[in-house]
Design a protein around this motif. Structure first.
Motif: not given
Length: 175
Positions: A38, A103, A137, A139, A152
């Motif tokens: 992350g 996220r 998803r 970041f 992503f």
């Protein structure tokens, strides 16, 4: 079999060769995206993330403060990107904080349109090939001005290619 010093050294060499081979093979299957934890960003707020976002080739999404979302021409992430479809529709979004950073989870629940990316490789996808629902998803990161950026990974994980969404500029009144 009696273990002598020579036998023990041969076993140790054989064991070392197996460990080296497994380490090398593991490295072949692991790209930068596979182990990405992350960004370390923990201070983004829902109000900062809510709004209009854009990327290349007309891709856009609107994340509303009430948790609903509209998506236009958003490509799949990871290996789904290689399928060449681009989805439009509506759904929901949420901001989550993990130990490695924040996220955004975006869920498309009602697909309204499917398109094909201009650089898609044959065989080209059809509407029936594309998913009717999909989840991304993203970041959460910050640019040099400390404005939020969403991204992503797409394609082969070894490539580490990122799909970046930036805040859509807002019109300002002329003086």
């Amino acid at each position: 079999m009696k273990i002598t010093r020579g036998n023990a050294l041969r076993r140790l060499r054989r064991y070392g060769a197996v460990v080296a081979l497994l380490t090398a093979l593991t490295g072949c299957f692991a790209g930068p995206a596979q182990y990405y934890g992350g960004t370390g960003v923990h201070d983004a707020t829902t109000s900062e993330i809510a709004g209009a976002w854009e990327s290349t080739e007309g891709t856009s999404m609107t994340l509303r403060p009430d948790g609903t979302a509209t998506v236009t021409r958003l490509d799949g992430q990871d290996f789904a990107f290689d399928e060449g479809w681009r989805l439009s529709g509506t759904g929901s979004w949420s901001l989550a904080d993990t130990a490695d950073g924040q996220r955004v989870r975006l869920e498309l629940t009602a697909r309204t349109k499917v398109e094909t990316r201009t650089d898609a490789q044959p065989p080209l996808p059809t509407a029936s090939d594309a998913p009717t629902a999909y989840a991304w998803r993203f970041f959460v990161d910050r640019d040099e001005r400390r404005a939020p950026v969403l991204f992503f990974f797409f394609g082969d994980p070894d490539s580490g290619s990122t799909y970046v969404m930036t805040r859509k500029p807002t019109a300002t009144a002329a003086p």
